[in-house]
Design an enzyme around this catalytic site. Structure first.
Site, PDB file in Angstrom:
ATOM      1  N   HIS A   1      -2.439   2.677  -6.074  1.00 45.09           N
ATOM      2  CA  HIS A   1      -3.080   1.369  -5.893  1.00 45.09           C
ATOM      3  C   HIS A   1      -3.027   0.528  -7.164  1.00 45.09           C
ATOM      4  O   HIS A   1      -3.077  -0.705  -7.096  1.00 45.09           O
ATOM      5  CB  HIS A   1      -4.535   1.540  -5.447  1.00 45.09           C
ATOM      6  CG  HIS A   1      -5.131   0.283  -4.903  1.00 45.09           C
ATOM      7  ND1 HIS A   1      -4.655  -0.326  -3.758  1.00 45.09           N
ATOM      8  CD2 HIS A   1      -6.142  -0.513  -5.357  1.00 45.09           C
ATOM      9  CE1 HIS A   1      -5.349  -1.421  -3.520  1.00 45.09           C
ATOM     10  NE2 HIS A   1      -6.257  -1.563  -4.477  1.00 45.09           N
TER      11      HIS A   1
ATOM     12  N   ARG B   1      -0.035  -1.631  -6.815  1.00 41.91           N
ATOM     13  CA  ARG B   1      -0.276  -2.774  -5.924  1.00 41.91           C
ATOM     14  C   ARG B   1      -1.073  -3.856  -6.659  1.00 41.91           C
ATOM     15  O   ARG B   1      -0.735  -5.039  -6.577  1.00 41.91           O
ATOM     16  CB  ARG B   1      -1.030  -2.311  -4.679  1.00 41.91           C
ATOM     17  CG  ARG B   1      -1.402  -3.423  -3.687  1.00 41.91           C
ATOM     18  CD  ARG B   1      -1.940  -2.774  -2.421  1.00 41.91           C
ATOM     19  NE  ARG B   1      -2.698  -3.652  -1.552  1.00 41.91           N
ATOM     20  CZ  ARG B   1      -2.185  -4.435  -0.608  1.00 41.91           C
ATOM     21  NH1 ARG B   1      -0.871  -4.479  -0.441  1.00 41.91           N
ATOM     22  NH2 ARG B   1      -2.955  -5.171   0.170  1.00 41.91           N
TER      23      ARG B   1
ATOM     24  N   TYR C   1      -7.832  -9.829  -7.005  1.00 40.83           N
ATOM     25  CA  TYR C   1      -6.910  -9.122  -7.898  1.00 40.83           C
ATOM     26  C   TYR C   1      -6.613  -9.919  -9.172  1.00 40.83           C
ATOM     27  O   TYR C   1      -5.819  -9.485 -10.000  1.00 40.83           O
ATOM     28  CB  TYR C   1      -5.591  -8.839  -7.180  1.00 40.83           C
ATOM     29  CG  TYR C   1      -5.670  -7.736  -6.153  1.00 40.83           C
ATOM     30  CD1 TYR C   1      -5.454  -6.405  -6.514  1.00 40.83           C
ATOM     31  CD2 TYR C   1      -5.956  -8.009  -4.824  1.00 40.83           C
ATOM     32  CE1 TYR C   1      -5.525  -5.390  -5.577  1.00 40.83           C
ATOM     33  CE2 TYR C   1      -6.030  -7.002  -3.874  1.00 40.83           C
ATOM     34  CZ  TYR C   1      -5.808  -5.696  -4.258  1.00 40.83           C
ATOM     35  OH  TYR C   1      -5.885  -4.697  -3.317  1.00 40.83           O
TER      36      TYR C   1
ATOM     37  N   HIS D   1      -2.270  -9.726   3.084  1.00 38.84           N
ATOM     38  CA  HIS D   1      -3.686 -10.098   3.093  1.00 38.84           C
ATOM     39  C   HIS D   1      -3.899 -11.289   4.015  1.00 38.84           C
ATOM     40  O   HIS D   1      -3.018 -12.135   4.176  1.00 38.84           O
ATOM     41  CB  HIS D   1      -4.162 -10.460   1.675  1.00 38.84           C
ATOM     42  CG  HIS D   1      -4.403  -9.274   0.806  1.00 38.84           C
ATOM     43  ND1 HIS D   1      -3.709  -9.040  -0.361  1.00 38.84           N
ATOM     44  CD2 HIS D   1      -5.260  -8.231   0.933  1.00 38.84           C
ATOM     45  CE1 HIS D   1      -4.127  -7.923  -0.923  1.00 38.84           C
ATOM     46  NE2 HIS D   1      -5.069  -7.408  -0.151  1.00 38.84           N
TER      47      HIS D   1
ATOM     48  N   ARG E   1       0.869  -1.171   0.000  1.00 40.78           N
ATOM     49  CA  ARG E   1       0.000   0.000   0.000  1.00 40.78           C
ATOM     50  C   ARG E   1       0.909   1.225   0.000  1.00 40.78           C
ATOM     51  O   ARG E   1       2.006   1.192   0.558  1.00 40.78           O
ATOM     52  CB  ARG E   1      -0.903   0.020   1.231  1.00 40.78           C
ATOM     53  CG  ARG E   1      -1.895  -1.131   1.293  1.00 40.78           C
ATOM     54  CD  ARG E   1      -2.762  -1.004   2.532  1.00 40.78           C
ATOM     55  NE  ARG E   1      -3.742  -2.090   2.618  1.00 40.78           N
ATOM     56  CZ  ARG E   1      -3.521  -3.258   3.173  1.00 40.78           C
ATOM     57  NH1 ARG E   1      -2.320  -3.512   3.717  1.00 40.78           N
ATOM     58  NH2 ARG E   1      -4.450  -4.183   3.215  1.00 40.78           N
TER      59      ARG E   1
ATOM     60  N   LYS F   1      -3.417  -3.744  11.235  1.00 41.57           N
ATOM     61  CA  LYS F   1      -4.641  -4.428  10.830  1.00 41.57           C
ATOM     62  C   LYS F   1      -5.801  -3.975  11.711  1.00 41.57           C
ATOM     63  O   LYS F   1      -5.663  -3.074  12.537  1.00 41.57           O
ATOM     64  CB  LYS F   1      -4.455  -5.950  10.921  1.00 41.57           C
ATOM     65  CG  LYS F   1      -3.197  -6.462  10.225  1.00 41.57           C
ATOM     66  CD  LYS F   1      -3.186  -6.194   8.739  1.00 41.57           C
ATOM     67  CE  LYS F   1      -4.034  -7.168   7.982  1.00 41.57           C
ATOM     68  NZ  LYS F   1      -3.936  -7.008   6.518  1.00 41.57           N
TER      69      LYS F   1
END
Length: 335
Positions: free
Chosen positions: A284, A287, A319, A310, A194, A219
Site C-alpha cells: 500500500h 499505491r 493521499y 477512486h 491495490r 466496488k
C-alpha cells in the site's frame, strides 16, 4: 474458529409442516415461527454463525473482521462457543460501548483499531439480525457528540509515501531479491493499484501493442469498475518476456499458483530495509507513493481518479503528502 456452513441450513429447516398445515392466524403463525427459531438458536454456536458471515464478505474485509472477532474474544467481550440463543440475550449496545472504552491496561488499541472492531461487531449483528428475522438485535452506534462511536480521525491517510530517491533505491534492491516481485511493484506504482488488483490481473487484460493493462475493481454492492493504465514500452517488453506464451494469471509462483500477499509483503519489506527506507515498505506504500507523485506532477484529481478508481476527489486528497505551506498562494500573487 471451526469452519461450518450449516447456519443457513439450520435456519432454513426450522419450520415443520405443522406450521403450515394448521389453520393459524397471522399472529399465531409469527409466535410459532419465532418459538421454533428461538429453540433452534440454542443448537447453533456463535463460531459457526461467524464463519458463515465471514464467507459472505470480500477477502480483505473477511481477513480484517476475523482478526477483530478473535481480538474481542481474547479480551472476554464475547465467547465464540456460546450458542446464538445466549448471544441474542446480550446487550449489544453495551458491548459496542465497551469496545470504544476499553482501557489501555486491558489492551492498547488505537482509536482507529477500536472503530474497526466496532464496525466489525455491528456488521456481525446486522447479519444475524437478518438471518434470524430480527430475533438478534443490531448493535446501534452512539451519535452523542461527546461519545460518538465513529468519527473522523485524520484528514490524510496514515500510510507513508516514498520520495523519488527512495523509490529508485527500493526498486533497485527489489530487483536483486526477486525479479517477479520487482515487476509487480512497477505494476502497482505506475497504475497506483491495490496489490490485489495487480496480483489478480490476467494475460487477456494486457495489450502489449498499445502498452496498456486493464484492471477490474469490485466496488461496493458488487459493482465492477475498469481502469486502463498505460505503461512504458520498456516495462511492457520485460513483462512480455516474463509471461511468454502463458495464459491466465500474469504473476505466478514456480508451481504455477497465484502469488501470495504475505510472501510479497515480506519481499517488499526486505527490499525497503536494504534500501534504508526509514519506514516499512508495504504494497500500500507503493499505491500511496504513486498517488502522491501524480499529485506533485500537477495531475488533476479527475485524471488521478481514472487511474486509481477512486470515486471522489476527497479520497485523492487523503493521499496528499505536500506541506500545508505548499499551496496556491506560493505560486500566484494577487496583490
Amino acid at each position: 474458529m471451526r469452519k461450518g456452513n450449516s447456519l443457513h441450513r439450520n435456519l432454513d429447516t426450522i419450520f415443520g409442516n405443522e406450521v403450515y398445515s394448521n389453520n393459524l392466524t397471522h399472529q399465531e403463525f409469527l409466535s410459532v415461527r419465532n418459538q421454533h427459531l428461538w429453540e433452534k438458536l440454542r443448537d447453533i454456536p456463535l463460531y459457526e454463525a461467524v464463519h458463515t458471515w465471514l464467507s459472505s464478505l470480500t477477502n480483505h474485509t473477511s481477513r480484517s473482521y476475523r482478526g477483530s472477532i478473535l481480538a474481542l474474544e481474547r479480551i472476554g467481550l464475547i465467547s465464540l462457543k456460546m450458542p446464538l440463543q445466549q448471544f441474542a440475550l446480550l446487550n449489544h449496545n453495551i458491548i459496542l460501548d465497551a469496545i470504544k472504552q476499553i482501557p489501555t491496561t486491558v489492551v492498547c488499541w488505537s482509536e482507529g483499531t477500536k472503530q474497526v472492531r466496532a464496525a466489525c461487531y455491528i456488521s456481525l449483528t446486522k447479519f444475524l439480525n437478518r438471518v434470524t428475522s430480527g430475533i438478534i438485535s443490531i448493535a446501534q452506534p452512539s451519535h452523542q457528540e461527546s461519545n460518538k462511536t465513529f468519527y473522523k480521525i485524520r484528514d490524510l491517510v496514515k500510510t507513508n509515501a516514498m520520495n523519488q530517491v527512495e523509490r529508485v533505491l527500493f526498486l533497485e534492491e527489489l530487483s536483486k531479491i526477486n525479479y517477479r516481485d520487482w515487476l509487480i511493484a512497477q505494476t502497482i506504482l505506475q497504475g497506483a493499484k491495490r496489490v490485489t488488483e495487480a496480483l489478480s490481473v490476467t494475460t487477456d487484460h494486457i495489450c502489449f501493442e498499445n502498452g496498456v493493462i486493464s484492471f477490474n475493481q469490485i466496488k461496493s454492492r458488487g459493482v465492477f469498475k475498469t481502469t486502463i493504465i498505460t505503461y512504458p514500452q520498456k516495462f511492457m517488453k520485460l513483462l512480455q518476456d516474463y509471461v511468454g506464451e502463458r495464459k491466465g494469471l500474469v504473476f505466478i509462483t514456480k508451481k504455477g499458483r497465484g502469488v501470495g500477499l504475505k510472501q510479497l509483503a515480506g519481499t517488499f519489506a526486505k527490499a525497503g530495509i536494504k534500501a534504508h527506507i526509514p519506514f516499512k515498505v508495504t504494497p500500500h506504500v507503493l499505491r500511496a507513493t504513486a498517488v502522491t507523485e501524480y499529485k506533485k506532477m500537477g495531475c488533476s484529481d479527475s485524471d488521478i481518479m481514472k487511474i486509481t478508481g477512486h470515486s471522489s476527489s476527497k479520497m485523492i486528497y487523503a493521499y496528499d503528502k505536500s506541506t500545508i505551506a505548499d499551496n496556491a498562494s506560493k505560486k500566484v500573487s494577487l496583490i
